[in-house]
Design a protein around this motif. Structure first.
Motif, PDB file in Angstrom:
ATOM      1  N   LYS A  35       0.826  -1.206   0.000  1.00 48.35           N
ATOM      2  CA  LYS A  35       0.000   0.000   0.000  1.00 48.35           C
ATOM      3  C   LYS A  35       0.861   1.258   0.000  1.00 48.35           C
ATOM      4  O   LYS A  35       0.582   2.213  -0.715  1.00 48.35           O
ATOM      5  CB  LYS A  35      -0.931   0.016   1.206  1.00 48.35           C
ATOM      6  N   PHE A  36       1.891   1.266   0.802  1.00 53.59           N
ATOM      7  CA  PHE A  36       2.761   2.435   0.899  1.00 53.59           C
ATOM      8  C   PHE A  36       3.483   2.696  -0.423  1.00 53.59           C
ATOM      9  O   PHE A  36       3.505   3.820  -0.912  1.00 53.59           O
ATOM     10  CB  PHE A  36       3.761   2.254   2.030  1.00 53.59           C
ATOM     11  N   GLY A  67       2.384   4.930  -7.590  1.00 52.76           N
ATOM     12  CA  GLY A  67       1.290   4.665  -8.509  1.00 52.76           C
ATOM     13  C   GLY A  67       1.448   3.263  -9.060  1.00 52.76           C
ATOM     14  O   GLY A  67       2.237   2.466  -8.566  1.00 52.76           O
ATOM     15  N   HIS A  68       0.710   2.959 -10.118  1.00 50.07           N
ATOM     16  CA  HIS A  68       0.794   1.623 -10.708  1.00 50.07           C
ATOM     17  C   HIS A  68       2.010   1.548 -11.616  1.00 50.07           C
ATOM     18  O   HIS A  68       2.154   2.336 -12.538  1.00 50.07           O
ATOM     19  CB  HIS A  68      -0.469   1.312 -11.505  1.00 50.07           C
ATOM     20  N   LEU A  69       2.896   0.617 -11.349  1.00 56.41           N
ATOM     21  CA  LEU A  69       4.091   0.421 -12.168  1.00 56.41           C
ATOM     22  C   LEU A  69       3.942  -0.865 -12.967  1.00 56.41           C
ATOM     23  O   LEU A  69       3.446  -1.869 -12.465  1.00 56.41           O
ATOM     24  CB  LEU A  69       5.340   0.320 -11.295  1.00 56.41           C
ATOM     25  N   TYR A  70       4.379  -0.835 -14.212  1.00 58.26           N
ATOM     26  CA  TYR A  70       4.345  -2.020 -15.063  1.00 58.26           C
ATOM     27  C   TYR A  70       5.766  -2.518 -15.271  1.00 58.26           C
ATOM     28  O   TYR A  70       6.658  -1.741 -15.614  1.00 58.26           O
ATOM     29  CB  TYR A  70       3.722  -1.694 -16.424  1.00 58.26           C
ATOM     30  N   LEU A  80      12.331   1.302  -7.652  1.00 61.53           N
ATOM     31  CA  LEU A  80      11.352   0.629  -8.495  1.00 61.53           C
ATOM     32  C   LEU A  80      10.903   1.504  -9.650  1.00 61.53           C
ATOM     33  O   LEU A  80      10.716   1.012 -10.768  1.00 61.53           O
ATOM     34  CB  LEU A  80      10.155   0.181  -7.659  1.00 61.53           C
ATOM     35  N   THR A  81      10.739   2.801  -9.425  1.00 64.33           N
ATOM     36  CA  THR A  81      10.344   3.675 -10.537  1.00 64.33           C
ATOM     37  C   THR A  81      11.482   3.799 -11.547  1.00 64.33           C
ATOM     38  O   THR A  81      11.227   3.836 -12.754  1.00 64.33           O
ATOM     39  CB  THR A  81       9.937   5.075 -10.053  1.00 64.33           C
TER      40      THR A  81
END
Length: 59
Positions: free
Chosen positions: A4-5, A11-14, A46-47
């Motif tokens: 959640k954090f 946001g949503h990452l693909y 991750l981004t």
């Protein structure tokens, strides 16, 4: 709670098929993603992985 954090921060990452291995390594085995005090660093990692050339070319 971690999901959640991180979802709130990034946001949503693909992640494409070639990046799922790298994503799981980062998400489950790095200090930044396992200790709550470093979750912002994890979100940044991750981004950066999601927008890296290796991950974006197979969308």
């Amino acid at each position: 709670m971690k999901d959640k954090f991180l979802n709130h921060l990034t946001g949503h990452l693909y992640f494409g098929p070639k990046c799922t291995k790298h994503f799981h390594r980062l998400y489950h085995h790095t200090r930044d993603c396992t200790i709550p005090a470093y979750y912002k660093r994890c979100a940044r990692l991750l981004t950066r992985l999601a927008v890296s050339p290796m991950c974006t070319k197979d969308k």
